[in-house]
Scaffold this motif. Structure first.
Motif, PDB file in Angstrom:
ATOM      1  N   LEU A 112      -6.731   0.631   0.115  1.00  0.00           N
ATOM      2  CA  LEU A 112      -6.871  -0.809   0.341  1.00  0.00           C
ATOM      3  C   LEU A 112      -6.422  -1.546  -0.904  1.00  0.00           C
ATOM      4  CD1 LEU A 112      -8.014  -3.221   2.059  1.00  0.00           C
ATOM      5  CD2 LEU A 112     -10.180  -2.863   0.830  1.00  0.00           C
ATOM      6  N   SER A 121     -12.534  -2.538   3.725  1.00  0.00           N
ATOM      7  CA  SER A 121     -11.611  -3.486   4.331  1.00  0.00           C
ATOM      8  C   SER A 121     -12.361  -4.578   5.084  1.00  0.00           C
ATOM      9  CB  SER A 121     -10.651  -2.752   5.266  1.00  0.00           C
ATOM     10  OG  SER A 121      -9.731  -3.640   5.850  1.00  0.00           O
ATOM     11  N   VAL A 148       0.829  -1.199   0.000  1.00  0.00           N
ATOM     12  CA  VAL A 148       0.000   0.000   0.000  1.00  0.00           C
ATOM     13  C   VAL A 148       0.867   1.254   0.000  1.00  0.00           C
ATOM     14  CG1 VAL A 148      -1.595   1.357   1.425  1.00  0.00           C
ATOM     15  CG2 VAL A 148      -2.048  -1.066   0.987  1.00  0.00           C
ATOM     16  N   ILE A 206     -12.776   3.357   3.241  1.00  0.00           N
ATOM     17  CA  ILE A 206     -11.750   2.310   3.200  1.00  0.00           C
ATOM     18  C   ILE A 206     -11.926   1.338   4.359  1.00  0.00           C
ATOM     19  CG2 ILE A 206      -9.275   1.865   3.312  1.00  0.00           C
ATOM     20  CD1 ILE A 206     -10.322   2.989   0.624  1.00  0.00           C
ATOM     21  N   THR A 244      -6.701  -4.791  -3.207  1.00  0.00           N
ATOM     22  CA  THR A 244      -7.774  -5.739  -3.483  1.00  0.00           C
ATOM     23  C   THR A 244      -7.343  -6.709  -4.577  1.00  0.00           C
ATOM     24  OG1 THR A 244      -8.782  -4.262  -5.130  1.00  0.00           O
ATOM     25  CG2 THR A 244      -9.553  -4.071  -2.849  1.00  0.00           C
TER      26      THR A 244
END
Length: 323
Positions: free
Chosen positions: A69, A208, A55, A204, A71
């Motif tokens: 986030l 998450s 990140v 976020i 993914t």
């Protein structure tokens, strides 16, 4: 099944052969070179440290300090975002990537597909792909920021890597703005299934929770961190893609096709008969993308080697002689 590129198995089943060049997507065919992956990335659960490192590398690469986030591709975020708020009226600027409208409808939203940016005003949720797929239309960040001040806005920047000045990622910490980034397209590693969603801390945190504790594999995190930090590779790739788009456009024009738009990762052309053109290319085992809403639009990704460029040149010469 929704209509997508990348369905190379369909092409093989229909036309035969195994030595195909898949130009039906906008995935870079000269991918980032992947180094050896430690066995622990396959045998252990991904660590929080590995997730944090990826990140942080993405924040630097995308010039943002906003919450983020990782993914399993941008697609995972597209499917989760409709569940952030109670369903209402959503508007999607189109024609565009069809999963946005499909995911919203599946979550109970009333979806309107509009053709002008100002028509997104007044929606409970608006979606813009910038630059757009398949026509490459782009929108100034200032116009999108103004829209986000009035309307909850999702900006899909899956093809934005070659155009950093278009990105709203630096602004994505503000409430009501969500930005999606795809790793696999520009870095040519779509099978890795890695993407990022950037937004407010509240959004976020919710996403998450939906994604769960291990949304991305350890191998994806390691490769993603390495690639996102490699700015020399990114800059040289952008320069190469700019040259390649000019080469592709020249070949298409020689076949009698008209340039409609595109990005540095794919081009969109007007052909006399898109289906006939796709079939002709397929006989050379080159797969392209056509669209159910147009009899003339054909999209081509960019070849990844000299041999692939020569095959495309030969195929387009053949296609231009027929359609």
């Amino acid at each position: 099944m929704r209509d997508h590129g990348g369905n190379i198995d369909t092409a093989m089943a229909r036309f035969g052969g195994t030595d195909w060049i898949d130009l039906s997507t906008g995935i870079n065919r000269s991918p980032y070179p992947v180094s050896d992956i430690p066995m622990s990335d396959w045998t252990m659960l991904p660590t929080r440290t590995a997730m944090s490192d990826t990140v942080q590398a993405a924040r630097v690469a995308y010039h943002t300090k906003a919450p983020m986030l990782a993914t399993a591709g941008a697609q995972a975020a597209i499917q989760m975002i409709p569940r952030l708020t109670r369903p209402g009226c959503a508007r999607v600027l189109g024609p565009t990537y069809n999963e946005h409208a499909a995911a919203l409808r599946a979550a109970g939203w009333q979806v309107q597909e509009v053709t002008h940016l100002d028509q997104l005003d007044g929606a409970d949720l608006a979606v813009v792909v910038n630059p757009n797929n398949p026509d490459g239309q782009s929108f100034a960040p200032a116009a999108l920021r103004a829209l986000a001040d009035r309307t909850r806005l999702v900006v899909d920047e899956s093809f934005c890597d070659p155009y950093p000045d278009l990105s709203l990622a630096p602004d994505a910490g503000q409430h009501g703005l969500i930005v999606l980034r795809s790793f696999g397209k520009f870095y040519g590693l779509a099978g890795l299934r890695l993407g990022f969603v950037v937004g407010s801390s509240e959004d976020i945190a919710q996403l998450s929770d939906m994604a769960g504790p291990w949304p991305v594999s350890g191998a994806a995190l390691r490769i993603g961190t390495q690639a996102l930090k490699d700015q020399d590779w990114a800059q040289s790739t952008i320069a190469r893609l700019q040259r390649d788009t000019a080469q592709a456009d020249g070949l298409a024009q020689s076949a009698g096709w008209t340039i409609l738009g595109g990005t540095a990762l794919f081009r969109l052309y007007h052909t006399p008969d898109a289906k006939a053109a796709q079939n002709r290319l397929a006989r050379h085992q080159i797969w392209s993308r056509i669209f159910p809403y147009s009899d003339h639009w054909l999209r081509l990704g960019l070849p990844g080697s000299a041999a692939e460029w020569q095959r495309l040149a030969d195929a387009l010469h053949d296609a231009g002689s027929v359609v």
